[in-house]
Design a protein around this motif. Structure first.
Motif, PDB file in Angstrom:
ATOM      1  N   UNK A  89       0.818  -1.204   0.000  1.00 42.60           N
ATOM      2  CA  UNK A  89       0.000   0.000   0.000  1.00 42.60           C
ATOM      3  C   UNK A  89       0.854   1.257   0.000  1.00 42.60           C
ATOM      4  N   UNK A  90       0.376   2.282  -0.665  1.00 45.37           N
ATOM      5  CA  UNK A  90       1.022   3.593  -0.680  1.00 45.37           C
ATOM      6  C   UNK A  90      -0.079   4.634  -0.567  1.00 45.37           C
ATOM      7  N   UNK A  91       0.003   5.467   0.467  1.00 43.59           N
ATOM      8  CA  UNK A  91      -1.031   6.475   0.722  1.00 43.59           C
ATOM      9  C   UNK A  91      -2.416   5.834   0.828  1.00 43.59           C
ATOM     10  N   UNK A  92      -2.472   4.635   1.409  1.00 46.13           N
ATOM     11  CA  UNK A  92      -3.739   3.979   1.658  1.00 46.13           C
ATOM     12  C   UNK A  92      -4.347   3.246   0.484  1.00 46.13           C
ATOM     13  N   UNK A  93      -3.620   3.133  -0.633  1.00 56.41           N
ATOM     14  CA  UNK A  93      -4.128   2.413  -1.799  1.00 56.41           C
ATOM     15  C   UNK A  93      -3.019   1.553  -2.385  1.00 56.41           C
ATOM     16  N   UNK A  94      -3.387   0.613  -3.254  1.00 56.88           N
ATOM     17  CA  UNK A  94      -2.383  -0.232  -3.871  1.00 56.88           C
ATOM     18  C   UNK A  94      -1.374   0.628  -4.637  1.00 56.88           C
ATOM     19  N   UNK A  95      -0.103   0.303  -4.475  1.00 57.46           N
ATOM     20  CA  UNK A  95       0.943   1.086  -5.138  1.00 57.46           C
ATOM     21  C   UNK A  95       0.717   1.126  -6.651  1.00 57.46           C
ATOM     22  N   UNK A  96       0.309  -0.029  -7.227  1.00 57.12           N
ATOM     23  CA  UNK A  96       0.109  -0.068  -8.680  1.00 57.12           C
ATOM     24  C   UNK A  96      -1.092   0.751  -9.130  1.00 57.12           C
ATOM     25  N   UNK A  97      -2.000   1.069  -8.205  1.00 50.28           N
ATOM     26  CA  UNK A  97      -3.116   1.955  -8.533  1.00 50.28           C
ATOM     27  C   UNK A  97      -2.728   3.424  -8.376  1.00 50.28           C
ATOM     28  N   UNK A  98      -1.771   3.683  -7.485  1.00 49.47           N
ATOM     29  CA  UNK A  98      -1.353   5.064  -7.227  1.00 49.47           C
ATOM     30  C   UNK A  98      -0.505   5.626  -8.351  1.00 49.47           C
ATOM     31  N   UNK A  99       0.411   4.809  -8.889  1.00 50.19           N
ATOM     32  CA  UNK A  99       1.336   5.296  -9.914  1.00 50.19           C
ATOM     33  C   UNK A  99       1.163   4.495 -11.202  1.00 50.19           C
ATOM     34  N   UNK A 100       1.207   5.180 -12.311  1.00 50.44           N
ATOM     35  CA  UNK A 100       1.048   4.547 -13.616  1.00 50.44           C
ATOM     36  C   UNK A 100       2.269   3.687 -13.932  1.00 50.44           C
ATOM     37  N   UNK A 101       2.029   2.541 -14.560  1.00 49.64           N
ATOM     38  CA  UNK A 101       3.105   1.647 -15.006  1.00 49.64           C
ATOM     39  C   UNK A 101       4.023   1.233 -13.853  1.00 49.64           C
ATOM     40  N   UNK A 102       3.425   0.961 -12.715  1.00 50.40           N
ATOM     41  CA  UNK A 102       4.169   0.575 -11.515  1.00 50.40           C
ATOM     42  C   UNK A 102       5.157  -0.554 -11.784  1.00 50.40           C
ATOM     43  N   UNK A 103       4.755  -1.547 -12.571  1.00 48.20           N
ATOM     44  CA  UNK A 103       5.579  -2.742 -12.740  1.00 48.20           C
ATOM     45  C   UNK A 103       6.802  -2.525 -13.625  1.00 48.20           C
ATOM     46  N   UNK A 104       6.967  -1.329 -14.192  1.00 51.58           N
ATOM     47  CA  UNK A 104       8.209  -1.036 -14.912  1.00 51.58           C
ATOM     48  C   UNK A 104       9.412  -1.183 -13.985  1.00 51.58           C
ATOM     49  N   UNK A 105       9.207  -0.912 -12.707  1.00 52.25           N
ATOM     50  CA  UNK A 105      10.311  -0.998 -11.748  1.00 52.25           C
ATOM     51  C   UNK A 105      10.825  -2.429 -11.602  1.00 52.25           C
ATOM     52  N   UNK A 106      10.090  -3.411 -12.168  1.00 50.62           N
ATOM     53  CA  UNK A 106      10.508  -4.802 -12.075  1.00 50.62           C
ATOM     54  C   UNK A 106      11.251  -5.275 -13.319  1.00 50.62           C
ATOM     55  N   UNK A 107      11.674  -4.331 -14.151  1.00 52.16           N
ATOM     56  CA  UNK A 107      12.480  -4.699 -15.321  1.00 52.16           C
ATOM     57  C   UNK A 107      13.868  -5.199 -14.919  1.00 52.16           C
ATOM     58  N   UNK A 108      14.336  -4.790 -13.762  1.00 48.61           N
ATOM     59  CA  UNK A 108      15.675  -5.179 -13.299  1.00 48.61           C
ATOM     60  C   UNK A 108      15.560  -5.871 -11.941  1.00 48.61           C
ATOM     61  N   UNK A 109      16.648  -6.480 -11.510  1.00 46.09           N
ATOM     62  CA  UNK A 109      16.653  -7.123 -10.196  1.00 46.09           C
ATOM     63  C   UNK A 109      16.429  -6.072  -9.103  1.00 46.09           C
ATOM     64  N   UNK A 110      15.662  -6.394  -8.075  1.00 44.02           N
ATOM     65  CA  UNK A 110      15.527  -5.485  -6.936  1.00 44.02           C
ATOM     66  C   UNK A 110      16.849  -5.387  -6.197  1.00 44.02           C
ATOM     67  N   UNK A 111      17.032  -4.294  -5.454  1.00 46.11           N
ATOM     68  CA  UNK A 111      18.308  -4.058  -4.794  1.00 46.11           C
ATOM     69  C   UNK A 111      18.239  -4.029  -3.279  1.00 46.11           C
ATOM     70  N   UNK A 112      19.392  -4.281  -2.656  1.00 44.92           N
ATOM     71  CA  UNK A 112      19.523  -4.136  -1.212  1.00 44.92           C
ATOM     72  C   UNK A 112      19.363  -2.667  -0.829  1.00 44.92           C
ATOM     73  N   UNK A 113      19.866  -1.792  -1.688  1.00 45.79           N
ATOM     74  CA  UNK A 113      19.639  -0.358  -1.566  1.00 45.79           C
ATOM     75  C   UNK A 113      19.393   0.169  -2.974  1.00 45.79           C
ATOM     76  N   UNK A 114      19.017   1.432  -3.064  1.00 46.22           N
ATOM     77  CA  UNK A 114      18.703   1.982  -4.378  1.00 46.22           C
ATOM     78  C   UNK A 114      18.797   3.492  -4.393  1.00 46.22           C
ATOM     79  N   UNK A 115      18.530   4.072  -5.546  1.00 49.51           N
ATOM     80  CA  UNK A 115      18.601   5.526  -5.689  1.00 49.51           C
ATOM     81  C   UNK A 115      17.601   6.216  -4.777  1.00 49.51           C
ATOM     82  N   UNK A 116      16.408   5.648  -4.625  1.00 47.99           N
ATOM     83  CA  UNK A 116      15.402   6.250  -3.755  1.00 47.99           C
ATOM     84  C   UNK A 116      15.895   6.298  -2.314  1.00 47.99           C
TER      85      UNK A 116
END
Length: 224
Positions: free
Chosen positions: A145-172
């Motif tokens: 959840x993000x701001x009380x709603x599903x993250x994929x509903x909050x931001x467009x094209x949410x799953x683009x972030x899954x094009x690469x391996x997830x990280x232990x840390x990241x730019x965010x």
């Protein structure tokens, strides 16, 4: 790329594919660094792992590791490892109920581990296995959840972030976007940082993020 467990957005084709995926040398260098650093770190940190495991078992009943399914590269499901920081009978296996300050579910040892982010160290195993990378978008639980709603509903094209391996840390995280995603502006800022990373990453950018993350942790962890 592995078999995709979800349908990635159309934006993953064309320009996105060129920007995010056509970097064979960077991906090869990234994987070599992941294997070398995670393997060496697991050997060097073995005494610390054993000490943390003993402290966890001393304080509360339950397993040493907390394991949870999260989004991996290509929309696959991966099982990540963390040191258990909550009482086993009160923990949330789904991860949807996010941790908050003074969370009664967190043990005393767990609070220390979270503050210093030592609870994340077992994910070095995931990195060595190839499920994760040292640097990349942080892996989310399905239904996050993000701001009380599903993250994929909050931001467009949410799953683009899954094009690469997830990280232990990241730019965010390097930019300070971490903790609960209860504010829409911060949730969107995290996502924007993830997408910027996917578009522009290279091995030198990874080194900068890794060093920056280590410096911040040495100066004082901010987890809870």
């Amino acid at each position: 790329m592995p078999a995709t467990g979800i349908a990635l957005p159309a934006a993953a084709d064309g320009d996105w594919k060129d920007a995010a995926l056509q970097k064979p040398l960077n991906f090869a260098a990234k994987r070599i660094v992941d294997i070398a650093v995670s393997g060496l770190a697991l050997l060097v940190l073995l005494p610390l792992f054993l000490a943390i495991a003993a402290a966890i078992k001393w304080e509360s009943k339950g397993p040493v590791f907390f394991m949870q399914n999260r989004w991996g590269r290509g929309g696959s499901m991966i099982r990540i490892f963390k040191f258990r920081s909550m009482r086993d009978d009160l923990g949330d296996a789904t991860g949807v109920a996010q941790t908050r300050k003074n969370d009664p579910r967190v043990t005393r040892i767990g609070a220390m581990l979270r503050k210093t982010n030592l609870d994340e160290l077992p994910q070095l195993i995931n990195i060595l296995l190839g499920d994760m990378s040292l640097v990349g978008p942080r892996c989310h639980v399905p239904g996050m959840l993000a701001a009380g709603m599903l993250y994929e509903d909050l931001v467009k094209d949410y799953h683009i972030r899954h094009l690469v391996r997830p990280g232990l840390t990241g730019l965010a995280q390097y930019r300070g976007y971490r903790g609960p995603t209860d504010r829409e502006d911060l949730a969107r800022a995290r996502f924007s940082s993830d997408i910027e990373y996917i578009k522009t990453f290279n091995i030198w950018m990874d080194m900068k993020i890794l060093v920056g993350t280590l410096v911040k942790e040495v100066r004082g962890g901010t987890g809870f």
